[in-house]
Design a protein around this motif. Structure first.
Motif, PDB file in Angstrom:
ATOM      1  N   GLU A 117      81.782  47.357  81.407  1.00 33.63           N
ATOM      2  CA  GLU A 117      82.707  48.393  80.960  1.00 33.63           C
ATOM      3  C   GLU A 117      83.329  49.144  82.141  1.00 33.63           C
ATOM      4  O   GLU A 117      84.421  49.691  82.036  1.00 33.63           O
ATOM      5  N   LYS A 118      82.620  49.160  83.269  1.00 27.65           N
ATOM      6  CA  LYS A 118      83.141  49.806  84.471  1.00 27.65           C
ATOM      7  C   LYS A 118      83.989  48.849  85.318  1.00 27.65           C
ATOM      8  O   LYS A 118      84.398  49.192  86.423  1.00 27.65           O
ATOM      9  N   GLY A 119      84.216  47.647  84.806  1.00 24.37           N
ATOM     10  CA  GLY A 119      85.050  46.690  85.506  1.00 24.37           C
ATOM     11  C   GLY A 119      84.325  45.852  86.532  1.00 24.37           C
ATOM     12  O   GLY A 119      84.960  45.232  87.390  1.00 24.37           O
ATOM     13  N   MET A 120      82.980  45.819  86.468  1.00 23.24           N
ATOM     14  CA  MET A 120      82.196  45.050  87.427  1.00 23.24           C
ATOM     15  C   MET A 120      82.008  43.615  86.948  1.00 23.24           C
ATOM     16  O   MET A 120      81.971  43.353  85.743  1.00 23.24           O
ATOM     17  N   TRP A 121      81.900  42.693  87.901  1.00 20.62           N
ATOM     18  CA  TRP A 121      81.523  41.331  87.566  1.00 20.62           C
ATOM     19  C   TRP A 121      80.005  41.235  87.530  1.00 20.62           C
ATOM     20  O   TRP A 121      79.315  41.839  88.364  1.00 20.62           O
ATOM     21  N   VAL A 122      79.478  40.476  86.574  1.00 20.94           N
ATOM     22  CA  VAL A 122      78.033  40.341  86.413  1.00 20.94           C
ATOM     23  C   VAL A 122      77.674  38.863  86.414  1.00 20.94           C
ATOM     24  O   VAL A 122      78.184  38.083  85.605  1.00 20.94           O
ATOM     25  N   VAL A 123      76.791  38.487  87.333  1.00 18.78           N
ATOM     26  CA  VAL A 123      76.300  37.116  87.415  1.00 18.78           C
ATOM     27  C   VAL A 123      74.786  37.145  87.233  1.00 18.78           C
ATOM     28  O   VAL A 123      74.094  37.961  87.854  1.00 18.78           O
ATOM     29  N   THR A 124      74.265  36.270  86.377  1.00 17.03           N
ATOM     30  CA  THR A 124      72.821  36.199  86.168  1.00 17.03           C
ATOM     31  C   THR A 124      72.269  34.913  86.781  1.00 17.03           C
ATOM     32  O   THR A 124      72.969  33.902  86.877  1.00 17.03           O
ATOM     33  N   LEU A 125      71.000  34.981  87.178  1.00 16.51           N
ATOM     34  CA  LEU A 125      70.335  33.837  87.790  1.00 16.51           C
ATOM     35  C   LEU A 125      69.132  33.397  86.959  1.00 16.51           C
ATOM     36  O   LEU A 125      68.290  34.230  86.600  1.00 16.51           O
ATOM     37  N   ASN A 126      69.098  32.127  86.651  1.00 13.06           N
ATOM     38  CA  ASN A 126      67.883  31.468  86.185  1.00 13.06           C
ATOM     39  C   ASN A 126      67.321  31.973  84.868  1.00 13.06           C
ATOM     40  O   ASN A 126      66.110  31.952  84.663  1.00 13.06           O
ATOM     41  N   THR A 127      68.166  32.437  83.969  1.00  9.31           N
ATOM     42  CA  THR A 127      67.674  32.889  82.670  1.00  9.31           C
ATOM     43  C   THR A 127      68.416  32.244  81.503  1.00  9.31           C
ATOM     44  O   THR A 127      68.324  32.704  80.371  1.00  9.31           O
ATOM     45  N   GLY A 128      69.135  31.177  81.785  1.00  8.17           N
ATOM     46  CA  GLY A 128      69.763  30.406  80.711  1.00  8.17           C
ATOM     47  C   GLY A 128      70.656  31.247  79.830  1.00  8.17           C
ATOM     48  O   GLY A 128      71.381  32.129  80.294  1.00  8.17           O
ATOM     49  N   ASP A 129      70.574  31.001  78.511  1.00 10.15           N
ATOM     50  CA  ASP A 129      71.437  31.711  77.571  1.00 10.15           C
ATOM     51  C   ASP A 129      70.709  32.852  76.874  1.00 10.15           C
ATOM     52  O   ASP A 129      71.041  33.233  75.760  1.00 10.15           O
ATOM     53  N   THR A 130      69.702  33.438  77.551  1.00  4.63           N
ATOM     54  CA  THR A 130      68.960  34.544  76.955  1.00  4.63           C
ATOM     55  C   THR A 130      69.775  35.838  76.941  1.00  4.63           C
ATOM     56  O   THR A 130      69.398  36.803  76.291  1.00  4.63           O
ATOM     57  N   THR A 131      70.881  35.879  77.686  1.00  2.00           N
ATOM     58  CA  THR A 131      71.827  36.988  77.629  1.00  2.00           C
ATOM     59  C   THR A 131      73.232  36.409  77.506  1.00  2.00           C
ATOM     60  O   THR A 131      73.460  35.235  77.804  1.00  2.00           O
ATOM     61  N   SER A 132      74.182  37.253  77.097  1.00  3.51           N
ATOM     62  CA  SER A 132      75.542  36.750  76.869  1.00  3.51           C
ATOM     63  C   SER A 132      76.621  37.573  77.560  1.00  3.51           C
ATOM     64  O   SER A 132      77.776  37.163  77.602  1.00  3.51           O
ATOM     65  N   THR A 133      76.265  38.713  78.121  1.00  2.00           N
ATOM     66  CA  THR A 133      77.259  39.628  78.690  1.00  2.00           C
ATOM     67  C   THR A 133      77.835  39.138  80.006  1.00  2.00           C
ATOM     68  O   THR A 133      78.973  39.455  80.359  1.00  2.00           O
ATOM     69  N   GLN A 134      77.074  38.363  80.752  1.00  7.06           N
ATOM     70  CA  GLN A 134      77.456  37.981  82.115  1.00  7.06           C
ATOM     71  C   GLN A 134      78.749  37.167  82.149  1.00  7.06           C
ATOM     72  O   GLN A 134      79.101  36.486  81.190  1.00  7.06           O
ATOM     73  N   ASP A 135      79.398  37.220  83.304  1.00 10.03           N
ATOM     74  CA  ASP A 135      80.568  36.372  83.539  1.00 10.03           C
ATOM     75  C   ASP A 135      80.147  34.933  83.831  1.00 10.03           C
ATOM     76  O   ASP A 135      80.811  33.987  83.402  1.00 10.03           O
ATOM     77  N   VAL A 136      79.061  34.790  84.601  1.00  9.66           N
ATOM     78  CA  VAL A 136      78.585  33.475  85.022  1.00  9.66           C
ATOM     79  C   VAL A 136      77.064  33.485  85.032  1.00  9.66           C
ATOM     80  O   VAL A 136      76.447  34.503  85.373  1.00  9.66           O
ATOM     81  N   GLN A 137      76.458  32.362  84.672  1.00  4.52           N
ATOM     82  CA  GLN A 137      75.015  32.185  84.786  1.00  4.52           C
ATOM     83  C   GLN A 137      74.748  30.972  85.659  1.00  4.52           C
ATOM     84  O   GLN A 137      75.271  29.894  85.412  1.00  4.52           O
ATOM     85  N   LEU A 138      73.965  31.150  86.725  1.00  8.39           N
ATOM     86  CA  LEU A 138      73.582  30.036  87.589  1.00  8.39           C
ATOM     87  C   LEU A 138      72.070  29.872  87.547  1.00  8.39           C
ATOM     88  O   LEU A 138      71.337  30.852  87.441  1.00  8.39           O
TER      89      LEU A 138
END
Length: 305
Positions: free
Chosen positions: A108-129
């Protein structure tokens, strides 16, 4: 100083990060590392710092000391990154529901969010690696099937949901192709390595037919192997674990560990930085990037160290 209507609009637009490109000298990434004391996450820290240096951007990393997961500590670091003006986050949402609110706040603050190593357990991120845990579970089942005889498996995780569920479901799907591989029971240590020995010991007592103790939790190797030794089951029960650490290498050589899933933590961290840089330039990035795993046993250990 007075601004015309056009000039004021342009100034406001230039101040907003959301949906726009950002000059690299303005880009600042906060990496909330879940376990920086654990060897592979320490490697991720190093590769993160190397990547931001190579890209010429700002970044910082922080996480709890010790080897016990401390979600609240990590959440506090994420809040700090949001409050102090980072414009991108790298997070490891081990417990998805706990992390999603802050991830949404960041977005909501305009930040990019990338998650690591947690698969599809969250959905908000821009990218999951990271590791595709469903594929990993299936690959472990495939490799266990190569062992002689019945493979009766205890799977240890932090809790029944989240990453653990993804991994177990993948294991079960993979095991369908191999009649000699069977899940006996799941056991949970709440993400606390101090509980692992007791949890595994109780499971082995309750299920004497079990001959494999499997976990995707990299920080509980010692607990699993200690339980096997204390139950005098060396040679009868083997561990299957995650990552290549000195402890895991020693376990494979001595025979308490049959195999381990080698994950690409350096590729996760450096890939996350690369993804954020691309997003900041307005480039497209895949939603999910599988950084791959290699199953390591005594047969290929030397080549994979």
């Amino acid at each position: 100083m007075k601004f015309g209507r056009w000039a004021l609009s342009a100034l406001i637009a230039s101040a907003c990060l959301c949906g726009t490109s950002l000059a690299q000298d303005q880009l600042s990434i906060g990496f909330a590392n879940p376990l920086p004391a654990y060897p592979v996450w320490a490697e991720a820290d190093k590769c993160f710092n190397d990547a931001i240096a190579a890209a010429g951007i700002k970044g910082q990393t922080s996480g709890p000391t010790g080897l016990q997961v401390d979600n609240q500590f990590v959440l506090d670091r994420i809040s700090q990154y949001i409050a102090t003006g980072s414009n991108a986050l790298i997070v490891v949402p081990i417990d998805g529901p706990m992390y999603e609110p802050l991830m949404k706040e960041a977005k909501e603050k305009g930040m990019w969010v990338v998650t690591l190593n947690t698969g599809d357990t969250t959905s908000t991120q821009d990218v999951q690696l990271g590791t595709d845990y469903a594929n990993q579970g299936a690959l472990v089942a495939e490799n266990l099937a190569k062992r002689e005889g019945e493979q009766n498996v205890i799977i240890v995780g932090n809790q029944p949901t989240g990453v653990h569920r993804v991994f177990v479901d993948g294991f079960l799907k993979g095991a369908e192709a191999y009649p000699n591989v069977k899940l006996v029971v799941e056991a949970y240590d709440q993400g606390d390595p101090a509980q692992t020995v007791d949890v595994v010991s109780r499971a082995l007592t309750a299920h004497p037919e079990a001959n494999v103790v499997l976990s995707w939790e990299g920080n509980i190797v010692s607990g699993i192997t200690t339980a096997i030794k204390e139950k005098d089951l060396v040679g009868k029960v083997v561990a299957v674990v995650n990552d290549i650490t000195p402890e895991v290498v020693a376990g494979i050589k001595e025979g308490t560990i049959y195999g381990t899933s080698k994950q690409n933590f350096c590729g996760m961290a450096s890939g996350a930085v690369d993804a954020i840089v691309k997003l900041s330039k307005g480039e497209s990035v895949p939603k999910n990037i599988d950084t791959g795993i290699t199953f390591v046993t005594s047969e290929n250990l030397e080549a994979e160290q």
